[in-house]
Every structure is written in structure tokens, then in C-alpha cells.
Design a protein around this motif. Structure first.
Motif, PDB file in Angstrom:
ATOM      1  N   TYR A   7       0.830  -1.212   0.000  1.00 27.10           N
ATOM      2  CA  TYR A   7       0.000   0.000   0.000  1.00 27.10           C
ATOM      3  C   TYR A   7       0.862   1.258   0.000  1.00 27.10           C
ATOM      4  CZ  TYR A   7      -3.098   3.685   1.611  1.00 27.10           C
ATOM      5  OH  TYR A   7      -3.781   4.872   1.725  1.00 27.10           O
ATOM      6  N   LEU A   8       1.897   1.295   0.839  1.00 26.41           N
ATOM      7  CA  LEU A   8       2.783   2.460   0.905  1.00 26.41           C
ATOM      8  C   LEU A   8       3.497   2.679  -0.425  1.00 26.41           C
ATOM      9  CD1 LEU A   8       4.308   2.017   4.490  1.00 26.41           C
ATOM     10  CD2 LEU A   8       2.537   3.639   3.755  1.00 26.41           C
ATOM     11  N   ILE A   9       3.885   1.584  -1.075  1.00 26.11           N
ATOM     12  CA  ILE A   9       4.526   1.698  -2.393  1.00 26.11           C
ATOM     13  C   ILE A   9       3.553   2.301  -3.403  1.00 26.11           C
ATOM     14  CG2 ILE A   9       5.418   0.369  -4.355  1.00 26.11           C
ATOM     15  CD1 ILE A   9       6.691  -1.540  -2.324  1.00 26.11           C
ATOM     16  N   LEU A  10       2.285   1.875  -3.356  1.00 28.37           N
ATOM     17  CA  LEU A  10       1.286   2.435  -4.272  1.00 28.37           C
ATOM     18  C   LEU A  10       1.155   3.944  -4.093  1.00 28.37           C
ATOM     19  CD1 LEU A  10      -1.635  -0.195  -4.180  1.00 28.37           C
ATOM     20  CD2 LEU A  10       0.227   0.010  -5.828  1.00 28.37           C
ATOM     21  N   ILE A  11       1.187   4.399  -2.847  1.00 29.57           N
ATOM     22  CA  ILE A  11       1.087   5.835  -2.571  1.00 29.57           C
ATOM     23  C   ILE A  11       2.314   6.562  -3.123  1.00 29.57           C
ATOM     24  CG2 ILE A  11       0.968   7.591  -0.771  1.00 29.57           C
ATOM     25  CD1 ILE A  11      -1.600   5.996  -1.154  1.00 29.57           C
ATOM     26  N   ILE A  12       3.503   6.017  -2.871  1.00 26.92           N
ATOM     27  CA  ILE A  12       4.740   6.642  -3.358  1.00 26.92           C
ATOM     28  C   ILE A  12       4.742   6.697  -4.884  1.00 26.92           C
ATOM     29  CG2 ILE A  12       7.250   6.367  -3.510  1.00 26.92           C
ATOM     30  CD1 ILE A  12       7.115   5.089  -0.697  1.00 26.92           C
ATOM     31  N   VAL A  13       4.371   5.571  -5.508  1.00 25.03           N
ATOM     32  CA  VAL A  13       4.317   5.507  -6.975  1.00 25.03           C
ATOM     33  C   VAL A  13       3.337   6.550  -7.518  1.00 25.03           C
ATOM     34  CG1 VAL A  13       3.487   4.094  -8.891  1.00 25.03           C
ATOM     35  CG2 VAL A  13       5.064   3.116  -7.217  1.00 25.03           C
ATOM     36  N   LYS A 237      10.191   3.359 -17.513  1.00 27.81           N
ATOM     37  CA  LYS A 237      10.284   3.656 -16.076  1.00 27.81           C
ATOM     38  C   LYS A 237      10.249   2.340 -15.299  1.00 27.81           C
ATOM     39  CE  LYS A 237       8.267   8.297 -16.035  1.00 27.81           C
ATOM     40  NZ  LYS A 237       7.249   9.179 -15.408  1.00 27.81           N
ATOM     41  N   PRO A 238      11.370   1.609 -15.273  1.00 25.44           N
ATOM     42  CA  PRO A 238      11.367   0.253 -14.712  1.00 25.44           C
ATOM     43  C   PRO A 238      11.241   0.182 -13.189  1.00 25.44           C
ATOM     44  CG  PRO A 238      13.583   0.886 -15.381  1.00 25.44           C
ATOM     45  CD  PRO A 238      12.673   1.971 -15.859  1.00 25.44           C
ATOM     46  N   LEU A 239      11.672   1.196 -12.452  1.00 32.77           N
ATOM     47  CA  LEU A 239      11.670   1.101 -10.993  1.00 32.77           C
ATOM     48  C   LEU A 239      10.298   1.386 -10.384  1.00 32.77           C
ATOM     49  CD1 LEU A 239      15.068   2.605  -9.782  1.00 32.77           C
ATOM     50  CD2 LEU A 239      14.308   0.227  -9.751  1.00 32.77           C
ATOM     51  N   PHE A 240       9.695   2.528 -10.697  1.00 33.56           N
ATOM     52  CA  PHE A 240       8.444   2.934 -10.055  1.00 33.56           C
ATOM     53  C   PHE A 240       7.259   2.990 -11.017  1.00 33.56           C
ATOM     54  CE2 PHE A 240      11.668   4.530  -7.135  1.00 33.56           C
ATOM     55  CZ  PHE A 240      11.147   4.161  -5.910  1.00 33.56           C
ATOM     56  N   GLY A 241       7.476   2.725 -12.281  1.00 29.30           N
ATOM     57  CA  GLY A 241       6.378   2.727 -13.232  1.00 29.30           C
ATOM     58  C   GLY A 241       5.793   4.104 -13.478  1.00 29.30           C
ATOM     59  N   HIS A 242       4.671   4.140 -14.154  1.00 28.27           N
ATOM     60  CA  HIS A 242       4.051   5.399 -14.570  1.00 28.27           C
ATOM     61  C   HIS A 242       2.913   5.839 -13.656  1.00 28.27           C
ATOM     62  CE1 HIS A 242       6.063   5.663 -18.570  1.00 28.27           C
ATOM     63  NE2 HIS A 242       6.174   4.357 -18.391  1.00 28.27           N
ATOM     64  N   GLY A 243       2.571   5.032 -12.650  1.00 27.84           N
ATOM     65  CA  GLY A 243       1.491   5.392 -11.741  1.00 27.84           C
ATOM     66  C   GLY A 243       0.304   4.455 -11.865  1.00 27.84           C
ATOM     67  N   VAL A 244      -0.377   4.248 -10.761  1.00 28.78           N
ATOM     68  CA  VAL A 244      -1.525   3.343 -10.716  1.00 28.78           C
ATOM     69  C   VAL A 244      -2.596   3.782 -11.717  1.00 28.78           C
ATOM     70  CG1 VAL A 244      -3.409   2.484  -9.259  1.00 28.78           C
ATOM     71  CG2 VAL A 244      -1.095   2.739  -8.312  1.00 28.78           C
ATOM     72  N   ASN A 245      -3.094   2.833 -12.484  1.00 31.49           N
ATOM     73  CA  ASN A 245      -4.135   3.062 -13.492  1.00 31.49           C
ATOM     74  C   ASN A 245      -3.727   4.105 -14.542  1.00 31.49           C
ATOM     75  OD1 ASN A 245      -6.276   1.252 -13.198  1.00 31.49           O
ATOM     76  ND2 ASN A 245      -7.211   2.422 -11.553  1.00 31.49           N
ATOM     77  N   SER A 246      -2.445   4.153 -14.847  1.00 32.35           N
ATOM     78  CA  SER A 246      -1.958   5.114 -15.844  1.00 32.35           C
ATOM     79  C   SER A 246      -1.931   4.530 -17.253  1.00 32.35           C
ATOM     80  CB  SER A 246      -0.539   5.578 -15.473  1.00 32.35           C
ATOM     81  OG  SER A 246       0.357   4.471 -15.475  1.00 32.35           O
ATOM     82  N   PHE A 247      -2.090   3.210 -17.383  1.00 33.43           N
ATOM     83  CA  PHE A 247      -2.000   2.583 -18.699  1.00 33.43           C
ATOM     84  C   PHE A 247      -3.003   3.193 -19.664  1.00 33.43           C
ATOM     85  CE2 PHE A 247      -3.135  -0.588 -21.868  1.00 33.43           C
ATOM     86  CZ  PHE A 247      -1.906  -1.004 -22.328  1.00 33.43           C
ATOM     87  N   ARG A 248      -4.219   3.446 -19.188  1.00 34.57           N
ATOM     88  CA  ARG A 248      -5.289   3.967 -20.046  1.00 34.57           C
ATOM     89  C   ARG A 248      -4.941   5.327 -20.647  1.00 34.57           C
ATOM     90  NH1 ARG A 248     -10.144   3.788 -16.233  1.00 34.57           N
ATOM     91  NH2 ARG A 248      -8.981   1.987 -15.480  1.00 34.57           N
ATOM     92  N   THR A 278       3.500   0.245 -11.672  1.00 34.22           N
ATOM     93  CA  THR A 278       4.162   0.391 -10.367  1.00 34.22           C
ATOM     94  C   THR A 278       5.629  -0.020 -10.402  1.00 34.22           C
ATOM     95  OG1 THR A 278       3.606  -1.852  -9.583  1.00 34.22           O
ATOM     96  CG2 THR A 278       1.947  -0.131  -9.254  1.00 34.22           C
ATOM     97  N   GLY A 279       6.106  -0.506 -11.541  1.00 34.34           N
ATOM     98  CA  GLY A 279       7.509  -0.853 -11.696  1.00 34.34           C
ATOM     99  C   GLY A 279       7.930  -2.075 -10.901  1.00 34.34           C
ATOM    100  N   ILE A 280       9.221  -2.303 -10.878  1.00 34.28           N
ATOM    101  CA  ILE A 280       9.775  -3.443 -10.136  1.00 34.28           C
ATOM    102  C   ILE A 280       9.472  -3.306  -8.645  1.00 34.28           C
ATOM    103  CG2 ILE A 280      11.920  -4.586  -9.452  1.00 34.28           C
ATOM    104  CD1 ILE A 280      13.052  -3.827 -12.200  1.00 34.28           C
ATOM    105  N   ILE A 281       9.580  -2.084  -8.123  1.00 37.02           N
ATOM    106  CA  ILE A 281       9.354  -1.852  -6.686  1.00 37.02           C
ATOM    107  C   ILE A 281       7.937  -2.253  -6.294  1.00 37.02           C
ATOM    108  CG2 ILE A 281       9.316  -0.120  -4.848  1.00 37.02           C
ATOM    109  CD1 ILE A 281      12.094  -0.724  -5.928  1.00 37.02           C
ATOM    110  N   GLY A 282       6.968  -1.904  -7.111  1.00 41.50           N
ATOM    111  CA  GLY A 282       5.583  -2.226  -6.791  1.00 41.50           C
ATOM    112  C   GLY A 282       5.215  -3.676  -7.015  1.00 41.50           C
ATOM    113  N   THR A 283       6.016  -4.384  -7.812  1.00 44.68           N
ATOM    114  CA  THR A 283       5.724  -5.786  -8.107  1.00 44.68           C
ATOM    115  C   THR A 283       6.378  -6.718  -7.084  1.00 44.68           C
ATOM    116  OG1 THR A 283       5.722  -5.163 -10.449  1.00 44.68           O
ATOM    117  CG2 THR A 283       5.714  -7.505  -9.967  1.00 44.68           C
TER     118      THR A 283
END
Length: 360
Positions: A7-13, A237-248, A278-283
Motif C-alpha cells: 500500500y505504501l509503495i502504491l502511494i509513493i508511486v 520507467k522500470p523502478l516505479f512505473g508510470h502510476g496506478v491506473n496510468s496505462f489507459r 508500479t515498476g519493479i518496486i511495486g511488483t
């Protein structure tokens, strides 16, 4: 602990995302699913008849969904008048084509709870046999190929790791597949959707004729395009990704686009979505869950022969199988952050936590 970290990673991402508002509104309240599981665990501990009452209501609603599914197959609309698309079947109260996913994802929990009912063993066996056969066949008839593949994964898992359900599940699976084979030969619509359409979408015929694995498609042309687009986003952006639900949003960028099929609300694949958003960190937390389950199964299979404390009951094996099909990588999936699917993901967790810490 893993959930809190996730959850904390999702917030940071989300705070690092380009489209912060879109991302944070989908991640901030994700903590509700952790509370949902803990509340389930709490109710099991505090309410004496909770499991019995929950199981009875759960079984009734599940049987209603089964009846409605077979009703649709024979009469082309469900009990409330909703119709599917082609041979696809809808869930009971609306026109969403998710009946197969509903059945297969909740079925392991239902069987687990039936094992706890205070009824005679032959009654449990009879109920289980009926449910195995009815669910196998109906999931196939829904036309949801992902759901059917997950049902097979669930069956193989039960055959390999349960103590008392190996033979029962093997026999019912053989009977189910025999009936399914007969239905496929006799119903051209089912043959077209589940066999010919699958071969066409995955281009297996092209692969066999050319021998070139580059001709193989992930699940379907649409799924293939989504996954490749998500992969391009991950590389950016391999570490933190582009953000939750950003694919759309990001899939519209020509930088990530593969073709006209690239864009959707999500990549329709759990790990592609997590890595791109969420990148590698979120996975990593999800892989920790997989590692935990893998260790539990290894201990149960190999170490428990000498140390019974690592032996799991069939009840726990069925619960773990619910997590296995949730995290199964070789199948398309819904949006990982979708509310409906997360309720199904997290519901068995409360029962599993109770099974670990309960002295009964």
C-alpha cells in the motif's frame, strides 16, 4: 506486513506519477481491502456461527448463479432478461460477461467452507461431486477461456496437493471433460467460440505451418498489443512505473503504441499492469506473496512427512488454490485495481489468516 508495504509503495508511486490525481484516486483507498480481510478474520473469531451462516448464504447464491447460467445456455437469456454476446453468458443481475470468472475464482473458497460444515462426510462428498461437475461444464459454456484455463489450474493443484480430494477431483475432471467434449462436438456455437476462435486468435495454426514462434500471439491480438505496450512503458520507467491506473492514459502515446489495438483501460494481464504502472518496486510485494505460497507448498509436500507441523489440511489447500489462480501468470486478467475483482481476491485471505492462527 506485505500488504502495508504494498500500500505504501502504491502511494509513493502515485505521488511520483505524471498524472498524480488519476493515480492517487485509485490507490489512496486501496487500504480498504486489507481492512476487508482483517474484518473477515475478526468476524470468524468473534461470531460463533459466522462460518456456518456465511457458507449457507454463499452456497445458495452460488447455486443461483449456476442455475441462471444453465438457464441462459438453454433459453438464451438469464432470469432477469439479460442476454450475452454470441455464446457468452452474463452474470445474474446485469449484462457483464463475467459469470465464468465469478464461479471459478470463488469456487475454491466455497469448497473449503463446505469442508468445515458440521454434516456427514458422504454429504460433503456428494455436494462436492455435484459442484465440481456443474462448475466445470458451465465455466466452459460461458465462453470465458481464461476462466476455463484457471479451472484446469485449480483442478491440477487440488489433484497434486490435497490429501482426501485427489481421486475425487481426478474422476470428476475426467467426467467433466468427457461431457465437455461431447457438447463441443454437438454444439457448433461452442465449437466456434472455444476451439476455432481460440486457435485463430492465438495464431496456433500459423505457428504450426510456419514453425516460427514469432507468429505466436499472447492470448489474442488485442491482449498481445496491450502486453507489448505495457512492456514498452515498463522499459521507460522500470523502478516505479508510470502510476496506478496510468496505462489507459499512457497507451495513447505513440512512444509506447504497437498498433491500433494497443490502448485499453488496462493491459489485461496482472504482471504487465503492475510492472508498467508500479515498476519493479511495486511488483516485489506480489512476488513475496508468491514466494510465501511456494514455501508453504514445498514444506507441505516434502518436509511434512517428517514434521507434521508443516502439514496443511485440505481446507487450507483449497484456500491457497484461490490465491494461485488469482496470481497465475499465464492467463489474461481484469484490472488489478478494480473494486469487484479485489473483493474476490481478498475474501479468502481472511479465512486463510484465521486458519493459520486459530487453535481450533
Amino acid at each position: 506486513l506485505i500488504f502495508v508495504i504494498f500500500y505504501l509503495i502504491l502511494i509513493i508511486v502515485s505521488l511520483k506519477a505524471e498524472f498524480k490525481i488519476n493515480s492517487i484516486e485509485n490507490s489512496f483507498f486501496y487500504f480498504r481491502f486489507g481492512i476487508f480481510s482483517l474484518t473477515t478474520w475478526f468476524l470468524i473469531n468473534e461470531k460463533v456461527n459466522f462460518i456456518r451462516n456465511f457458507t449457507i448464504i454463499f452456497l445458495i447464491t452460488f447455486l443461483l448463479a449456476l442455475f441462471d447460467g444453465y438457464f441462459q445456455y438453454f433459453y438464451n437469456s438469464n432470469l432477469f432478461g439479460y442476454t450475452g454476446v454470441g455464446t457468452r453468458l452474463t452474470i445474474l443481475f446485469n449484462d457483464k460477461l463475467i459469470l465464468g470468472g465469478y464461479l471459478v475464482r470463488l469456487f475454491p473458497l466455497l469448497i473449503a467452507l463446505i469442508l468445515l460444515l458440521n454434516i456427514k462426510n458422504y454429504t460433503k462428498i456428494f455436494i462436492s461431486i455435484c459442484l465440481f461437475l456443474l462448475v466445470d461444464i458451465l465455466v466452459y459454456l460461458t465462453g470465458e477461456r481464461t476462466a476455463f484455463s484457471l479451472a484446469l489450474v485449480f483442478s491440477i493443484f487440488i489433484i497434486f496437493f490435497t490429501s482426501n480430494y485427489k481421486l475425487l477431483r481426478l474422476l470428476t475432471l475426467i467426467i467433466s471433460l468427457t461431457i465437455i467434449y461431447a457438447i463441443t462436438l454437438s454444439d457448433n456455437r461452442v465449437m466456434q467460440r472455444n476451439v476455432e476462435h481460440t486457435l485463430q486468435q492465438t495464431n496456433i495454426k500459423g505457428l504450426l505451418s510456419s514453425g516460427n514462434f514469432e507468429d505466436l500471439v499472447f492470448f489474442s491480438p488485442q491482449h498481445h498489443s496491450h502486453i507489448v505496450t505495457a512492456y514498452k512503458m515498463f522499459l521507460d520507467k522500470p523502478l516505479f512505473g508510470h502510476g496506478v491506473n496510468s496505462f489507459r492514459i499512457k497507451c495513447k502515446n505513440k512512444k509506447y503504441e504497437l498498433n491500433e489495438l494497443s490502448c485499453s483501460t488496462h493491459p489485461h494481464h496482472t504482471y504487465s499492469q503492475l510492472l508498467s504502472e508500479t515498476g519493479i518496486i511495486g511488483t516485489i510485494p506480489i512476488f513475496l506473496v508468491i514466494l510465501f505460497l511456494f514455501i508453504r507448498i514445498i514444506k507441505h509436500t516434502f518436509i511434512s512427512k517428517n514434521n507434521q507441523q508443516f502439514r496443511m489440511k485440505d481446507y487450507q489447500i483449497f484456500l491457497i488454490s484461490a490465491f494461485v489462480i488469482t496470481l497465475w501468470p499465464l492467463a489474461p486478467s481484469q484490472n488489478f485495481f478494480n473494486n469487484w475483482i479485489n473483493i474476490i481476491y481478498y475474501l479468502p485471505l481472511g479465512f486463510y489468516l484465521n486458519s493459520i492462527y486459530s487453535n481450533e
